[in-house]
Design a protein around this motif. Structure first.
Motif, PDB file in Angstrom:
ATOM      1  N   VAL A 207       0.858  -1.177   0.000  1.00 17.15           N
ATOM      2  CA  VAL A 207       0.000   0.000   0.000  1.00 17.15           C
ATOM      3  C   VAL A 207       0.896   1.230   0.000  1.00 17.15           C
ATOM      4  CG1 VAL A 207      -1.672   1.359   1.299  1.00 17.15           C
ATOM      5  CG2 VAL A 207      -1.931  -1.106   1.172  1.00 17.15           C
ATOM      6  N   LEU A 208       0.601   2.158  -0.886  1.00 23.11           N
ATOM      7  CA  LEU A 208       1.346   3.404  -0.971  1.00 23.11           C
ATOM      8  C   LEU A 208       0.366   4.567  -0.973  1.00 23.11           C
ATOM      9  CD1 LEU A 208       4.017   4.990  -1.406  1.00 23.11           C
ATOM     10  CD2 LEU A 208       3.645   4.715  -3.860  1.00 23.11           C
ATOM     11  N   VAL A 209       0.605   5.536  -0.100  1.00 23.09           N
ATOM     12  CA  VAL A 209      -0.219   6.749  -0.024  1.00 23.09           C
ATOM     13  C   VAL A 209       0.690   7.942  -0.277  1.00 23.09           C
ATOM     14  CG1 VAL A 209      -1.749   8.153   1.400  1.00 23.09           C
ATOM     15  CG2 VAL A 209      -1.773   5.670   1.631  1.00 23.09           C
ATOM     16  N   VAL A 210       0.299   8.778  -1.218  1.00 15.58           N
ATOM     17  CA  VAL A 210       1.044   9.997  -1.537  1.00 15.58           C
ATOM     18  C   VAL A 210       0.071  11.159  -1.567  1.00 15.58           C
ATOM     19  CG1 VAL A 210       2.809   8.767  -2.853  1.00 15.58           C
ATOM     20  CG2 VAL A 210       0.783   9.657  -4.022  1.00 15.58           C
ATOM     21  N   LYS A 211       0.618  12.354  -1.647  1.00 15.75           N
ATOM     22  CA  LYS A 211      -0.213  13.553  -1.725  1.00 15.75           C
ATOM     23  C   LYS A 211       0.314  14.480  -2.803  1.00 15.75           C
ATOM     24  CE  LYS A 211      -2.025  17.483   0.887  1.00 15.75           C
ATOM     25  NZ  LYS A 211      -1.934  18.310   2.107  1.00 15.75           N
ATOM     26  N   LEU A 212      -0.608  14.998  -3.594  1.00 20.74           N
ATOM     27  CA  LEU A 212      -0.264  16.029  -4.568  1.00 20.74           C
ATOM     28  C   LEU A 212      -0.306  17.364  -3.856  1.00 20.74           C
ATOM     29  CD1 LEU A 212      -2.340  14.875  -7.664  1.00 20.74           C
ATOM     30  CD2 LEU A 212       0.125  14.764  -7.412  1.00 20.74           C
ATOM     31  N   GLU A 213       0.846  18.005  -3.769  1.00 25.51           N
ATOM     32  CA  GLU A 213       0.939  19.273  -3.053  1.00 25.51           C
ATOM     33  C   GLU A 213       1.409  20.362  -3.986  1.00 25.51           C
ATOM     34  OE1 GLU A 213       1.664  18.987   1.551  1.00 25.51           O
ATOM     35  OE2 GLU A 213       3.346  18.128   0.480  1.00 25.51           O
ATOM     36  N   LEU A 275       6.534   5.670   7.469  1.00 26.71           N
ATOM     37  CA  LEU A 275       5.578   6.747   7.672  1.00 26.71           C
ATOM     38  C   LEU A 275       6.241   8.089   7.426  1.00 26.71           C
ATOM     39  CD1 LEU A 275       3.879   5.544  10.994  1.00 26.71           C
ATOM     40  CD2 LEU A 275       3.231   5.018   8.654  1.00 26.71           C
ATOM     41  N   GLY A 276       5.456   9.027   6.883  1.00 26.19           N
ATOM     42  CA  GLY A 276       5.941  10.389   6.703  1.00 26.19           C
ATOM     43  C   GLY A 276       7.103  10.469   5.733  1.00 26.19           C
ATOM     44  N   ASP A 277       8.142  11.206   6.131  1.00 19.55           N
ATOM     45  CA  ASP A 277       9.292  11.405   5.260  1.00 19.55           C
ATOM     46  C   ASP A 277      10.019  10.105   4.951  1.00 19.55           C
ATOM     47  OD1 ASP A 277       8.769  14.098   5.209  1.00 19.55           O
ATOM     48  OD2 ASP A 277      10.119  14.568   6.866  1.00 19.55           O
ATOM     49  N   ARG A 278       9.924   9.132   5.829  1.00 19.92           N
ATOM     50  CA  ARG A 278      10.610   7.857   5.579  1.00 19.92           C
ATOM     51  C   ARG A 278       9.983   7.082   4.441  1.00 19.92           C
ATOM     52  NH1 ARG A 278      10.151   4.264  10.056  1.00 19.92           N
ATOM     53  NH2 ARG A 278      11.811   3.069   9.014  1.00 19.92           N
ATOM     54  N   ALA A 279       8.721   7.413   4.102  1.00 15.35           N
ATOM     55  CA  ALA A 279       8.040   6.661   3.056  1.00 15.35           C
ATOM     56  C   ALA A 279       8.690   6.857   1.689  1.00 15.35           C
ATOM     57  CB  ALA A 279       6.562   7.070   2.993  1.00 15.35           C
ATOM     58  N   GLY A 283      11.393   2.827  -2.339  1.00 10.13           N
ATOM     59  CA  GLY A 283      11.898   2.270  -3.589  1.00 10.13           C
ATOM     60  C   GLY A 283      11.005   2.491  -4.790  1.00 10.13           C
ATOM     61  N   VAL A 284       9.867   3.154  -4.601  1.00 10.78           N
ATOM     62  CA  VAL A 284       8.951   3.450  -5.701  1.00 10.78           C
ATOM     63  C   VAL A 284       9.218   4.871  -6.170  1.00 10.78           C
ATOM     64  CG1 VAL A 284       6.556   3.583  -6.452  1.00 10.78           C
ATOM     65  CG2 VAL A 284       7.230   1.887  -4.750  1.00 10.78           C
ATOM     66  N   LYS A 285       9.741   5.006  -7.367  1.00 11.13           N
ATOM     67  CA  LYS A 285      10.034   6.327  -7.921  1.00 11.13           C
ATOM     68  C   LYS A 285       8.870   6.775  -8.795  1.00 11.13           C
ATOM     69  CE  LYS A 285      15.048   5.626  -7.893  1.00 11.13           C
ATOM     70  NZ  LYS A 285      16.291   5.614  -8.716  1.00 11.13           N
ATOM     71  N   TYR A 308       3.889   4.090   3.353  1.00 10.41           N
ATOM     72  CA  TYR A 308       4.177   2.881   2.568  1.00 10.41           C
ATOM     73  C   TYR A 308       4.121   1.693   3.516  1.00 10.41           C
ATOM     74  CZ  TYR A 308       6.650  -0.705  -0.073  1.00 10.41           C
ATOM     75  OH  TYR A 308       6.976  -1.869  -0.717  1.00 10.41           O
ATOM     76  N   ARG A 309       3.387   0.679   3.122  1.00 13.58           N
ATOM     77  CA  ARG A 309       3.250  -0.519   3.955  1.00 13.58           C
ATOM     78  C   ARG A 309       3.368  -1.753   3.053  1.00 13.58           C
ATOM     79  NH1 ARG A 309       0.869  -1.671   9.216  1.00 13.58           N
ATOM     80  NH2 ARG A 309       1.987  -3.573   9.767  1.00 13.58           N
ATOM     81  N   ARG A 310       4.260  -2.647   3.426  1.00 12.46           N
ATOM     82  CA  ARG A 310       4.441  -3.895   2.687  1.00 12.46           C
ATOM     83  C   ARG A 310       4.277  -5.064   3.638  1.00 12.46           C
ATOM     84  NH1 ARG A 310      10.099  -4.256   0.201  1.00 12.46           N
ATOM     85  NH2 ARG A 310      10.674  -4.814   2.337  1.00 12.46           N
ATOM     86  N   PHE A 311       3.585  -6.079   3.163  1.00 13.76           N
ATOM     87  CA  PHE A 311       3.305  -7.256   3.979  1.00 13.76           C
ATOM     88  C   PHE A 311       3.934  -8.486   3.334  1.00 13.76           C
ATOM     89  CE2 PHE A 311      -0.088  -4.245   4.653  1.00 13.76           C
ATOM     90  CZ  PHE A 311      -0.216  -4.226   6.036  1.00 13.76           C
ATOM     91  N   ALA A 312       4.202  -9.460   4.159  1.00 13.80           N
ATOM     92  CA  ALA A 312       4.648 -10.774   3.699  1.00 13.80           C
ATOM     93  C   ALA A 312       3.596 -11.795   4.101  1.00 13.80           C
ATOM     94  CB  ALA A 312       6.005 -11.125   4.310  1.00 13.80           C
TER      95      ALA A 312
END
Length: 969
Positions: A207-213, A275-279, A283-285, A308-312
């Motif tokens: 799951v990836l969440v971004v914001k258009l700013e 979370l936040g800046d670490r997201a 690795g997703v450009k 960004y959240r990744r599960f196994a």
């Protein structure tokens, strides 16, 4: 830990009268849309009416594989397939089909019929808009704020802006503009979501969440350094395959799918949460490509990574690798009364909070993403969930054979975002981290799909004969649970193997009352039960969520959005669906109940009794009455109640307790906290307490410990109330005035009650005014310097104190004495300048009014000159300005001369000029004054004082001396 309560959030259910087996369902705009199993027909049913009557039905141009409704614009968007080719289509004005209108217009995005058929009166017809794409559409989402459309494709996300195009003066239609392509190398979204500039995408395990700013004033660079030059000038960029993106995509897929090592073991990526800046380190450009007409104006948008959240695959939750995948991605905005106009394009309303939800088969995750990202809740399901929907009040999930309802913490987050006073002594709210609860498990056979619209839950069931034993086994597990429903009939009884249900949820106020009644079962067994507190907190959040919603009993007008009022689009209407006054009364009752719980506690959270009781609207007397004998402590009261009582008395509530209640308060503190008695007695709420009772408690306190100055002063104040002056003097003589000043610092309410604009002197202060005014002024100066009293409050205090005493012009003499004493003691520059201005004003006013009535000040001019650096030496020319026959207070004139002598210089020049220089005394005084002026002022200030009557030559030597001194310094 999840608490389970047997409450009933579901009120009733009804079966939707569909003619064919449903294939897909969705809700929106008060309607239920059903796609037949064949996928080529859509039926719309009215959700708000009994029996769900049919609104309209219409055919589609292909087999519908996905359907979604947008509240903004009231349009449907579908992914269809025909002849093995995918299509993306939008259906607008679909409600016109209810009147059996056969006109249907089909057009391409951005193309309008402008010929003779569109002239004259507007045509009422449904329109089908073909939306072309260069990639296959996989999923779609609509923004609940702007109505924009987001389409997920194998390598990108395409954003279409919803617009209303005016064809002529009478006709305007909805249309879309492709404005942005978001390239996603290595990600192929299975679900997407968009709301208020936030974009979320979900793959099988990511799951990836971004914001258009938008960057104000920033130029559009489009990450030029990251982009290669465009070599295919004749071919659009989004039609080029992009070999480098393909390579990145394949690399990510191989990495996420795991690989087999030499020992035939599969290695999967580990769990990861950024979370936040670490997201941005996920690795997703992501790169942006503007395609709309407004690309130059809107090109200063950038991507900000939020989550960004990744599960196994988790083999410990009864899930195989094939079953472990994400589902139910959604954004959930919360709108409150403090909404802001959306910055993006000025369209829509910005939500107060925005939540992102997604789920694994056994666990659901809820994040708050606006104003900082945080995980709000993690839901552990008892069974594998197939689908979940998040609402304002609950999280509903469906398993194979059950509908389950969980509480949510959206209201707790939104309340804190809206009201900064929450989590203070003023207001409180149950914590965001509070344990969750499940309210109900309702059985259904073969649940396949779930959707909702406001208080309607729509369920699609398809019976599977092979799983009938599983259904009966599940039924036996929950057989003892009571249900207000009619049990769904078996497929053989219904005549077919599917059903479409509309389940109506219980009104929040009704469910709240049930939860309160349910909590009484815990109170009977253990009044201090944590389960009772938890259930009451859940009920409180239920009411708070309802009251935060501006649609409930408080309809408001919203800005026009795409030709439709946003309030209407969000479901607002002018009908008062719930009596807001009743909800507010229930909310105050809930606060009182939580206050009761925390007042009995002796643990860390007992302080919450104070804000909850404040929010309840109960009077201090009513709270005391509710807490009589409710605790198991020795004094009969819990620490929470004592904390509330202390703060209520110390914060000087306006309520005046009766003598009986005030004496009861003295008895409470006499047993629980005797050391607080001097402060309690000084409270204005205790003015009616028996002085004999108070004095007895203080005598008992003094006998068991060392006497303190506040205790002695409190006893003296009580002696005054008893009119026993001998006892008063006896207590006052026990300590020096300096120690008494320290005592007043410890308890300022011995002298004054109230703050701000309502300051009232006490009986002790009035007695000191008449007998020990020096002590009173010294005490007030000490209170000001210790931040116990503000300067304006002290002014009001002395004006109220001396209101019945006649004084000279310029204010009460005690107030002037206070200003002079404070000027000597204060080190705050702002206070000093204010005092200088006030004192100068008083001195000038008294001198000019020639008020000869003598009032002896506490400080003489000599005292101030000798002990205060702000007063200078006296000069002989002052006596010249005061004729002997004029009755002027010499002290005021001397203080004024030593304080603001430069203001008298122009007056001296004027009098010397009037005598034409023949008065040698005045001339000598003027020259002496010029010597002082030249030493005290800089050249520019001196020039400002000089007269402009052509006599500047007289002042030139002094001006030269002033300039030379200034240069040397």
């Amino acid at each position: 830990m999840v608490h389970v309560y047997n409450c009933h959030p579901f009120a009733s259910q009804q079966i939707v009268p569909t003619e064919q087996e449903p294939g897909l369902v969705c809700c929106g705009g008060g309607a239920l849309f059903v796609v037949s199993a064949g996928g080529c027909k859509i039926e719309a049913f009215q959700l708000g009416e009994e029996g769900c009557p049919l609104i309209c039905r219409f055919a589609t141009m292909g087999t519908v594989q996905s359907i979604l409704h947008s509240e903004i614009g009231d349009y449907l968007v579908t992914i269809e397939e025909k002849n093995n080719a995918p299509y993306l289509r939008a259906y607008t004005n679909w409600r016109y089909q209810a009147a059996e209108k056969t006109r249907v217009g089909v057009r391409l995005l951005g193309h309008f019929l402008r010929g003779s058929s569109m002239r004259g009166a507007p045509k009422e017809q449904m329109e089908i808009i073909e939306i072309p794409l260069f990639e296959r559409p996989l999923c779609v989402a609509c923004c609940g704020v702007t109505g924009d459309l987001l389409v997920g494709c194998p390598k990108s996300l395409v954003l279409f802006s919803l617009k209303r195009q005016a064809l002529n003066d009478k006709l305007s239609i909805l249309d879309f503009e492709r404005c942005l392509i978001i390239h996603l190398p290595g990600l192929s979204p299975q679900q997407v979501a968009i709301c208020a500039g936030y974009i979320a995408l979900q793959t099988e395990l990511e799951v990836l969440v971004v914001k258009l700013e938008r960057l104000p004033g920033a130029a559009f660079t489009q990450k030029s350094a990251d982009k290669k030059p465009q070599d295919h000038s004749l071919v659009p960029q989004d039609m080029i395959t992009g070999a480098e993106h393909d390579n990145e995509t394949e690399g990510r897929r191989e990495g996420l799918a795991g690989h087999r090592d030499h020992d035939d073991f599969f290695i999967f990526p580990k769990h990861q949460e950024l979370l936040g800046d670490r997201a941005k380190d996920c690795g997703v450009k992501i790169s942006l490509e503007w395609t709309g007409m407004e690309s130059e104006a809107r090109g200063n948008l950038i991507i900000t990574y939020i989550l960004y959240r990744r599960f196994a695959p988790d083999f410990f939750q009864d899930c195989s690798v094939e079953e472990t995948h994400l589902h139910s991605l959604q954004f959930h905005p919360v709108f409150t009364s403090n909404q802001e106009v959306c910055v993006e394009g000025g369209r829509g309303v910005e939500p107060t909070c925005l939540f992102c939800f997604f789920s694994l088969p056994k666990t659901g995750y809820l994040y708050s993403v606006r104003g900082g990202v945080q995980m709000v809740s993690a839901y552990q399901y008892p069974e594998k969930a197939q689908q979940a929907v998040l609402t304002d009040l609950f999280l509903h999930i469906i398993t194979k054979n059950a509908l389950q309802c969980f509480s949510v913490r959206c209201a707790a987050v939104a309340a804190r975002a809206e009201d900064p006073y929450i989590d203070t002594t003023m207001k409180a709210c149950p914590p965001i981290t509070m344990e969750l609860c499940a309210l109900r498990i309702q059985l259904f056979i073969g649940l396949k799909a779930l959707c909702h619209y406001r208080h309607h839950i729509v369920l699609l069931t398809t019976a599977d004969v092979e799983t009938r034993e599983d259904t009966e086994r599940t039924a036996r597990r929950v057989m003892n649970r009571k249900s207000p429903f009619t049990k769904p009939q078996n497929p053989s009884e219904m005549g077919h193997g599917w059903n479409l249900y509309v389940v109506n949820t219980v009104p929040p106020l009704q469910l709240y009352n049930e939860m309160v009644e349910y909590s009484k079962t815990y109170e009977e067994t253990n009044p201090l039960s944590h389960s009772r507190l938890h259930l009451l907190s859940e009920a409180h959040l239920l009411l708070r969520a309802t009251l935060l919603d501006p649609r409930v009993g408080n309809p408001v007008e919203r800005p026009q959005t795409t030709g439709q009022n946003l309030a209407q689009a969000l479901g607002y209407n002018t009908t008062r669906t719930t009596d807001r006054q009743e909800l507010q009364q229930a909310f105050q009752e809930s606060c009182a109940q939580l206050g009761d719980c925390f007042s009995r506690f002796d643990k860390r959270d007992c302080h919450l009794a104070l804000p909850y009781y404040k929010m309840s609207g109960l009077s201090l007397t009513e709270v005391i009455s509710r807490n009589r004998g409710l605790s198991n402590s020795l004094c009969g009261y819990g620490k929470g109640f004592l904390f509330f009582l202390k703060h209520s008395l110390y914060e000087e509530t306006l309520e005046l307790l009766t003598e009986e209640t005030a004496n009861e308060v003295l008895d409470i503190f006499g047993v629980a906290e005797p050391s607080q008695l001097p402060h309690v007695i000084a409270s204005p709420s205790m003015a009616r307490a028996s002085p004999d009772c108070g004095l007895a408690h203080l005598e008992r306190l003094e006998s068991i410990g060392a006497p303190s100055v506040p205790l002695t002063l409190s006893k003296a104040a009580l002696a005054l109330r008893m009119a026993d002056l001998q006892l008063y003097r006896q207590h006052m003589d026990r300590h020096t005035e300096m120690l008494q000043v320290y005592g007043f610092i410890e308890e300022a309410k011995l002298l004054l009650h109230g703050r701000g604009d309502t300051v009232v002197p006490t009986l002790l202060a009035r007695h000191l005014r008449d007998n020990q005014d020096g002590l009173l002024v010294a005490a007030m100066v000490a209170l000001h310097e210790n931040d116990k009293v503000k300067l304006d409050e002290a002014d009001l205090f002395f004006q109220e104190l001396c209101g019945d005493v006649s004084g000279p012009q310029g204010g009460p003499q005690l107030l002037v004495d206070f200003w002079e004493a404070l000027l000597m003691a204060s080190s705050q520059e702002a206070v000093i300048q204010e005092l200088l201005f006030r004192l100068t004003t008083v001195y000038i006013d008294r001198v000019t009014r020639r008020d000869g009535r003598g009032f002896k000040p506490l400080k003489s001019a000599d005292d101030l000159i000798n002990w205060c650096s702000h007063y200078g030496s006296l000069y002989p020319w002052v006596s010249i300005l005061t004729p002997a026959h004029v009755n002027i207070i010499p002290e005021d004139l001397h203080k004024l001369q030593a304080l603001w002598w430069q203001k008298l210089f122009p007056e001296l020049c004027e009098r010397t000029r009037a005598t034409q220089g023949e008065n040698t005394i005045l001339l000598a005084a003027l020259k002496e004054t010029l010597v002082v002026v030249a030493m005290e002022l800089n050249p520019l200030e001196l020039l400002d004082l000089l007269p402009d009557d052509g006599t500047v030559h007289f002042f030139l030597p002094h001006l030269l001396e002033c300039s030379q001194r200034n240069l040397m310094m």
